[in-house]
Design a protein around this motif. Sequence first.
Motif, PDB file in Angstrom:
ATOM      1  N   TRP A  50       0.828  -1.208   0.000  1.00  0.00           N
ATOM      2  CA  TRP A  50       0.000   0.000   0.000  1.00  0.00           C
ATOM      3  C   TRP A  50       0.866   1.263   0.000  1.00  0.00           C
ATOM      4  N   GLY A  51       1.931   1.248   0.790  1.00  0.00           N
ATOM      5  CA  GLY A  51       2.804   2.415   0.869  1.00  0.00           C
ATOM      6  C   GLY A  51       3.512   2.718  -0.434  1.00  0.00           C
ATOM      7  N   THR A  52       3.978   1.690  -1.121  1.00  0.00           N
ATOM      8  CA  THR A  52       4.694   1.941  -2.372  1.00  0.00           C
ATOM      9  C   THR A  52       3.756   2.347  -3.500  1.00  0.00           C
ATOM     10  N   TRP A  53       2.502   1.966  -3.403  1.00  0.00           N
ATOM     11  CA  TRP A  53       1.556   2.361  -4.447  1.00  0.00           C
ATOM     12  C   TRP A  53       0.900   3.709  -4.189  1.00  0.00           C
ATOM     13  N   THR A  54       1.013   4.241  -2.985  1.00  0.00           N
ATOM     14  CA  THR A  54       0.352   5.516  -2.695  1.00  0.00           C
ATOM     15  C   THR A  54       1.313   6.670  -2.430  1.00  0.00           C
ATOM     16  N   ASP A  55       2.529   6.400  -2.031  1.00  0.00           N
ATOM     17  CA  ASP A  55       3.471   7.460  -1.679  1.00  0.00           C
ATOM     18  C   ASP A  55       4.437   7.706  -2.830  1.00  0.00           C
ATOM     19  N   LYS A  56       4.570   8.952  -3.243  1.00  0.00           N
ATOM     20  CA  LYS A  56       5.421   9.300  -4.372  1.00  0.00           C
ATOM     21  C   LYS A  56       6.901   9.063  -4.078  1.00  0.00           C
ATOM     22  N   ARG A  57       7.287   9.131  -2.828  1.00  0.00           N
ATOM     23  CA  ARG A  57       8.702   9.002  -2.483  1.00  0.00           C
ATOM     24  C   ARG A  57       9.236   7.604  -2.724  1.00  0.00           C
ATOM     25  N   VAL A  58       8.403   6.597  -2.663  1.00  0.00           N
ATOM     26  CA  VAL A  58       8.848   5.212  -2.843  1.00  0.00           C
ATOM     27  C   VAL A  58       8.157   4.539  -4.019  1.00  0.00           C
ATOM     28  N   ARG A  59       7.721   5.326  -4.949  1.00  0.00           N
ATOM     29  CA  ARG A  59       7.007   4.785  -6.102  1.00  0.00           C
ATOM     30  C   ARG A  59       7.893   3.883  -6.969  1.00  0.00           C
TER      31      ARG A  59
END
Length: 118
Positions: A50-59
Amino acid sequence: MTTDNFTAPRKDRSHKLAPRYVTWSAIAAPVLVLTGWAFIAAVPIALLLWGTWTDKRVRALRWWSGLTALLYAIPLVQYLLRTDPEASMSSMLHPAIGIAIALSAVVVVLKIFKNHRD
């Protein structure tokens, strides 16, 4: 008078750092899978995805987190469709799949730490 609004480059690196929940989820997932708590590893793997799909910093980590989630989903579905109600997910997990899940999560951790160092 000009209307140019030039801003200096940011001195802090907070705009590049990965969120802590993504970093800790990437660390916790292989530890849980390899130590026999594979079913509980669903929480950090879901947070990582979820974090990698929603946060631009870890896209940029989408592919690796997606691979980790896919590798985890295969034995999870097998566990949920099992016929033996007493078996645990860790006992049903093939060692090669467990190592593959751990390695893909470790790649995410290494990429996060490499990005933090730069």
